[in-house]
Design an enzyme around this catalytic site. Sequence first.
Site: not given
Ligand code: G3I
Length: 370
Positions: A167, A274
Amino acid sequence: MKQIFFFVGFILPLALVNSCSNSKHLDKSTNQAKIKEGLKDHFKEYFTIGVAVSPQSLKTDEAGLILQEFNSMTPENAMKMGPIHPLENQYNWAGGDSIAAFAKRNNLKLRGHTLCWHNQTPRWFFTDSATGKQVSKEVLLQRLKDHITTVVSRYKGTIYAWDVVNEAISDKKDEYMRPSLFYQICGEEFIAKAFQWAHEADPNALLFYNDYNEINPAKREKIIRMIKDLKAKGVPVHGVGLQGHWAINEPSKEQLESTLKDFSELGLNMQITELDISVYPKEHNARERKAEDYDTVFTAEKEMKQVEVYKNCFDLFKKYSKHISSVTFWNISDRRSWLDNFPVRGRKDYPLLFDAQLKPKKAYWEIIKK
Ligand code: G3I
């Protein structure tokens, strides 16, 4: 002597039964996985079928579904810069290693995601620990090189393809590159360097540029321009990843056909990295919840629209399978999807082929029709 009889007569059979039942249960689920054909088998003449996983999902009943349906995996978060390298001198390998071990144990292909992204990148990457000030271009490039070399070397021979840069292109019409901290500090140079270092660390790994909203002609033109520019400079870019976060209202079959046609003309390895089809109209930015967002019923009407979009997608993926080597779903089932919290936090979505009970949905049966 009495103890020996008691052991041979009583304990041993018990242990045997017990281990038999455990292994029978495990054998049953893997045998079932072996017996029942899955997506990976239905599309084996076209492309591999992958899924984004978390270390936790490999310890649940989802593991059986993964083995039955998929022959490739991508770590959803475990190998991203923040989770795997939280502090300058600290790597957190546990999550990535557990996914790599599961892939090896079960002979699944493994895609690496992602070595350089503006999201989930820890602040220390850009900050001088002594002064708290923003680091120079030289320091940031050195940190990026160390990160890529260390992570790619660890999974050399296990990960066959990496999303090296994710991205980097802007969504804004009159803007070419996303103004990320990497771009602000290093200009475009960080992109070519990232591919070069990944290639040096594992010359056999397929290196991808990965992005979303690729069905938007203006964004697509910029992605293709950047890749052609990198290729012209001899940068080792082997493939382009189309994320495929689509919805019941987009893409149309025509939009998707022209997208796949344009990228196939690049002559690179193309992958859908994805895939998910939201049952709500497509939005690209997070927003507050509105009144209508409380209606999260997965109606028959929404399901029929989803079936049609999935059918169009797989008809075209098969048509372009000379160029498309893999199709990966982003998450396993409707039990949990990142779309449950985007664009509206807590609005349940149903974007995948398996329901929350891990049962195939109508779209599943539609796309495997010969
Ligand atoms: O690991 C922490 C945890 O310790 C904490 O308690 C919790 C509380 O909010 O957050 C956890 O981290 C989260 C992480 O996922 C793991 O679950 C983050 O807040 C959350 O923002 C993160 O979201 C991920 C997102 O990327 C981040 O931008 C999504 O799971 C994941 O599916 C998403 O994937 C992205 C691809 O990498 C790139 N393309 C878009 C796609 C969707 O956004």
